[in-house]
Motif scaffolding. Sequence first.
Motif, PDB file in Angstrom:
ATOM      1  N   ARG A   1      -0.092   8.356  -0.783  1.00  0.00           N
ATOM      2  CA  ARG A   1      -0.721   8.899   0.437  1.00  0.00           C
ATOM      3  C   ARG A   1      -2.084   9.503   0.111  1.00  0.00           C
ATOM      4  NH1 ARG A   1      -0.456  14.519   1.173  1.00  0.00           N
ATOM      5  NH2 ARG A   1       0.899  15.407  -0.403  1.00  0.00           N
TER       6      ARG A   1
ATOM      7  N   GLY B   1       7.370  -1.218   0.440  1.00  0.00           N
ATOM      8  CA  GLY B   1       6.752  -1.653   1.704  1.00  0.00           C
ATOM      9  C   GLY B   1       7.660  -1.328   2.878  1.00  0.00           C
TER      10      GLY B   1
ATOM     11  N   PHE C   1       8.809   3.188   2.307  1.00  0.00           N
ATOM     12  CA  PHE C   1       7.853   4.306   2.259  1.00  0.00           C
ATOM     13  C   PHE C   1       7.149   4.404   3.610  1.00  0.00           C
ATOM     14  CE2 PHE C   1       6.688   4.543  -2.587  1.00  0.00           C
ATOM     15  CZ  PHE C   1       7.977   4.970  -2.865  1.00  0.00           C
ATOM     16  N   PRO C   2       6.659   5.588   3.956  1.00  0.00           N
ATOM     17  CA  PRO C   2       5.891   5.706   5.199  1.00  0.00           C
ATOM     18  C   PRO C   2       4.701   4.744   5.205  1.00  0.00           C
ATOM     19  CG  PRO C   2       6.394   7.867   4.317  1.00  0.00           C
ATOM     20  CD  PRO C   2       6.803   6.871   3.277  1.00  0.00           C
ATOM     21  N   ARG C   3       4.307   4.377   6.413  1.00  0.00           N
ATOM     22  CA  ARG C   3       3.258   3.380   6.605  1.00  0.00           C
ATOM     23  C   ARG C   3       1.980   3.656   5.798  1.00  0.00           C
ATOM     24  NH1 ARG C   3       0.856   2.503  12.584  1.00  0.00           N
ATOM     25  NH2 ARG C   3      -0.867   1.151  12.051  1.00  0.00           N
ATOM     26  N   ALA C   4       1.563   4.916   5.724  1.00  0.00           N
ATOM     27  CA  ALA C   4       0.315   5.237   5.022  1.00  0.00           C
ATOM     28  C   ALA C   4       0.398   4.799   3.556  1.00  0.00           C
ATOM     29  CB  ALA C   4       0.045   6.737   5.110  1.00  0.00           C
TER      30      ALA C   4
ATOM     31  N   ALA D   1       2.292   2.223   2.448  1.00  0.00           N
ATOM     32  CA  ALA D   1       2.229   0.754   2.453  1.00  0.00           C
ATOM     33  C   ALA D   1       0.773   0.312   2.563  1.00  0.00           C
ATOM     34  CB  ALA D   1       3.061   0.207   3.612  1.00  0.00           C
ATOM     35  N   GLU D   2       0.004   1.041   3.351  1.00  0.00           N
ATOM     36  CA  GLU D   2      -1.416   0.667   3.518  1.00  0.00           C
ATOM     37  C   GLU D   2      -2.157   0.767   2.187  1.00  0.00           C
ATOM     38  OE1 GLU D   2      -1.900   1.861   8.223  1.00  0.00           O
ATOM     39  OE2 GLU D   2      -2.641   3.246   6.696  1.00  0.00           O
TER      40      GLU D   2
ATOM     41  N   ALA E   1      -1.429  -2.171  -0.040  1.00  0.00           N
ATOM     42  CA  ALA E   1      -2.165  -3.388   0.351  1.00  0.00           C
ATOM     43  C   ALA E   1      -3.621  -3.326  -0.118  1.00  0.00           C
ATOM     44  CB  ALA E   1      -2.103  -3.561   1.864  1.00  0.00           C
TER      45      ALA E   1
ATOM     46  N   LEU F   1       2.524  -7.249   0.954  1.00  0.00           N
ATOM     47  CA  LEU F   1       1.463  -6.311   0.560  1.00  0.00           C
ATOM     48  C   LEU F   1       0.925  -6.626  -0.828  1.00  0.00           C
ATOM     49  CD1 LEU F   1       3.320  -2.978   1.516  1.00  0.00           C
ATOM     50  CD2 LEU F   1       1.655  -4.202   2.918  1.00  0.00           C
TER      51      LEU F   1
ATOM     52  N   ASN G   1       9.606   3.465   9.386  1.00  0.00           N
ATOM     53  CA  ASN G   1       8.555   4.012   8.516  1.00  0.00           C
ATOM     54  C   ASN G   1       7.153   3.855   9.076  1.00  0.00           C
ATOM     55  OD1 ASN G   1       9.893   5.296   6.430  1.00  0.00           O
ATOM     56  ND2 ASN G   1      10.471   3.336   5.547  1.00  0.00           N
ATOM     57  N   PHE G   2       7.021   3.075  10.129  1.00  0.00           N
ATOM     58  CA  PHE G   2       5.723   3.003  10.790  1.00  0.00           C
ATOM     59  C   PHE G   2       5.394   4.346  11.444  1.00  0.00           C
ATOM     60  CE2 PHE G   2       2.658  -0.226  12.396  1.00  0.00           C
ATOM     61  CZ  PHE G   2       2.618  -0.942  11.218  1.00  0.00           C
TER      62      PHE G   2
ATOM     63  N   VAL H   1       6.841   7.501  10.311  1.00  0.00           N
ATOM     64  CA  VAL H   1       7.129   8.684   9.486  1.00  0.00           C
ATOM     65  C   VAL H   1       5.859   9.192   8.799  1.00  0.00           C
ATOM     66  CG1 VAL H   1       8.406   9.482   7.439  1.00  0.00           C
ATOM     67  CG2 VAL H   1       9.520   7.997   9.105  1.00  0.00           C
TER      68      VAL H   1
ATOM     69  N   PRO I   1       3.698  10.812   5.922  1.00  0.00           N
ATOM     70  CA  PRO I   1       3.885  10.793   4.457  1.00  0.00           C
ATOM     71  C   PRO I   1       3.829  12.180   3.800  1.00  0.00           C
ATOM     72  CG  PRO I   1       1.652  10.132   5.000  1.00  0.00           C
ATOM     73  CD  PRO I   1       2.356  10.327   6.309  1.00  0.00           C
TER      74      PRO I   1
ATOM     75  N   PHE J   1      12.042  12.099   6.527  1.00  0.00           N
ATOM     76  CA  PHE J   1      12.568  10.865   7.105  1.00  0.00           C
ATOM     77  C   PHE J   1      13.540  11.118   8.265  1.00  0.00           C
ATOM     78  CE2 PHE J   1      11.622   9.099   2.788  1.00  0.00           C
ATOM     79  CZ  PHE J   1      10.827   8.039   3.178  1.00  0.00           C
TER      80      PHE J   1
ATOM     81  N   MET K   1       3.612  -5.589   8.081  1.00  0.00           N
ATOM     82  CA  MET K   1       2.925  -5.467   6.784  1.00  0.00           C
ATOM     83  C   MET K   1       1.473  -5.955   6.912  1.00  0.00           C
ATOM     84  SD  MET K   1       5.019  -3.973   4.772  1.00  0.00           S
ATOM     85  CE  MET K   1       5.853  -3.128   6.111  1.00  0.00           C
TER      86      MET K   1
ATOM     87  N   CYS L   1      -0.567  -3.311   8.074  1.00  0.00           N
ATOM     88  CA  CYS L   1      -0.861  -2.357   6.982  1.00  0.00           C
ATOM     89  C   CYS L   1      -1.957  -2.894   6.056  1.00  0.00           C
ATOM     90  CB  CYS L   1       0.393  -2.099   6.142  1.00  0.00           C
ATOM     91  SG  CYS L   1       1.663  -1.194   7.007  1.00  0.00           S
ATOM     92  N   GLY L   2      -2.413  -4.100   6.312  1.00  0.00           N
ATOM     93  CA  GLY L   2      -3.482  -4.667   5.470  1.00  0.00           C
ATOM     94  C   GLY L   2      -3.005  -5.778   4.561  1.00  0.00           C
ATOM     95  N   GLY L   3      -1.717  -6.131   4.636  1.00  0.00           N
ATOM     96  CA  GLY L   3      -1.180  -7.183   3.769  1.00  0.00           C
ATOM     97  C   GLY L   3      -1.450  -8.575   4.318  1.00  0.00           C
TER      98      GLY L   3
END
Lengths: 429, 129
Positions: A329, A344, A347-350, A352-353, A356, A373, B83-84, B86, B88, B98, B119, B122-124
Amino acid sequence: MKVEDVVCPFCGCLCDDLVVEVDQNRVIGVENGCTLANEKFMGDRRLENPIRKEGRSWSDITYDAAIREAADILIDADRPLLYGWSGTHGEAQSVGVHLAELLGAVIDNTSTVCHGPSIMAIQEVGHPGCTLGQVKNRADVIVYWGANPIDAHPRHMSRYTTYADGFFVKEAFKERKVIVVDVRKTESSAVADEFIKVERGGDYAILSALRAIVRGKRDLIPPKIAGVTREQLFRVADICMQAKFGAIFFGLGLTMSPGKNKNVRNAIELTEELNRHTKFTISPMRGHWNVYGSNEVFTWITGYPYAVDFARGIAFYNPGETTSVDILRRGECDACLVVASDPGAHFPRACAEHLARIPTIQIDPHVNATTHLATLQIPVAVTGIDAEGTAYRMDGVPIRTRKLFDGTYPSDLEILSKIYARVKEAKGS
Amino acid sequence: MRAALNTGRTIRQGSYVERKNSPAYREEASSLHMNRVDMLELEIEEGDHVCVRSDQGAVVMVACPAEGLDRGEVFVCLGPFANFLVDPETHGTGMPDFKTTAVTIEPTTAPVPAVKDLMEQCGGSGYEG
Ligand code: SF4
């Protein structure tokens, strides 16, 4: 061919009584396993060969090229993170820790998002635990706190608690009392003798109230705490104090809810209070197969169970700082090696970003959320199906898993050893 | 509607966990379990799509009634949909919250994304193979 006494490679129960039918290099039948085990063995669909992302498209590459590229990414990184490890065997985890030391990397396992807070609590006040065999043979009171074994560990109740007859508990279903504490009704709460339904975030208060009651301070307890009546708490405390042997199992309902490690500390201290009256133990319901093993392996090599940072040349551990979610994060790591897990998805979205944004290498048999990712994925054999190795059950008992057949995939150990050798050569050490 | 999002394991989530790109996994991971009275109030039925939003973002899920949940409480199995939403932040513990994410829920006709789509957001780059 039928193989007997097979160890299930899915959850922390590590059931070792499965009978698996194999036809050449395919599993065609499973006996004794739960739904999760059946899916693990029968629904196994693997990534066929290593893949690499170029621009936004994917192409197949050879194992040798993938290993070379993975090593080069890690060598080039200033702050690599090596994450995952709970789905593989101890021997591979051990190479991972040595690789982290060589790279000056951070190595973390999936307990960072499951029982990490439990470990923090255990480091503060200790762990009055025992093996599952003790529970099965002796316990007449079982408490599941913030855990739903019927969904997450489907055979826990039938092998060790509610339905498991033991040496001193001849008719378990009649003789054992089961208490479930949760914020919502679940399949597990439906089979409990007592279901304590706590308001969200109320676990710490309920644990404190029970401690006070066990200490003989009933007059201090208000009529209702976090949605629970004091009459129910008195009743539950009496059941626990009258037990011959009680066992508390707790899940992520304690470690992920407000209070986290302090909830677990309070639960351990309740166990300590109960031991003034009778024998009581407490254990975490470890989820992902060999996650307990990753804590053991990390600890015997580095002194710390997870979130180990080698950037200083020595092992450093500070949850909240060296833990994966925090590192991701903050956008701190510049490369990530993911082994046998799926950040992916989990974990929280941030986080995963950030995965990537940086080169992410994944060593995993299956296409999962992290695949999308990643920059590179290397498929491997599944430990317990076509690779062997040692795993730890949730109560800390190591169990050797076997290969059911000789498959075509290399094991995690082989791939990691090759990456390690290349990094070692490049570092000239 | 405002609600508190809880997450956890379900047996269906565990069954398909190694096939995250399958329709069965998407169906389970995108199921928003909620109290029937809340569904009545939102004028939605089982299978209707809802947009679930937190301060981290928004994602479309499918509403389904659950007996064990109080009003204002919703449950989604752990996975990329939950998780989209939650945060961090770990408050120095390494562990995100969580089990307690504040969300708002409103009906929508937008489609439910695939795990690959999430994903990609998220940039994937989605792997199709
Ligand atoms: S309870 Fe866990 S270890 Fe046992 S068969 Fe089911 S998934 Fe496998």
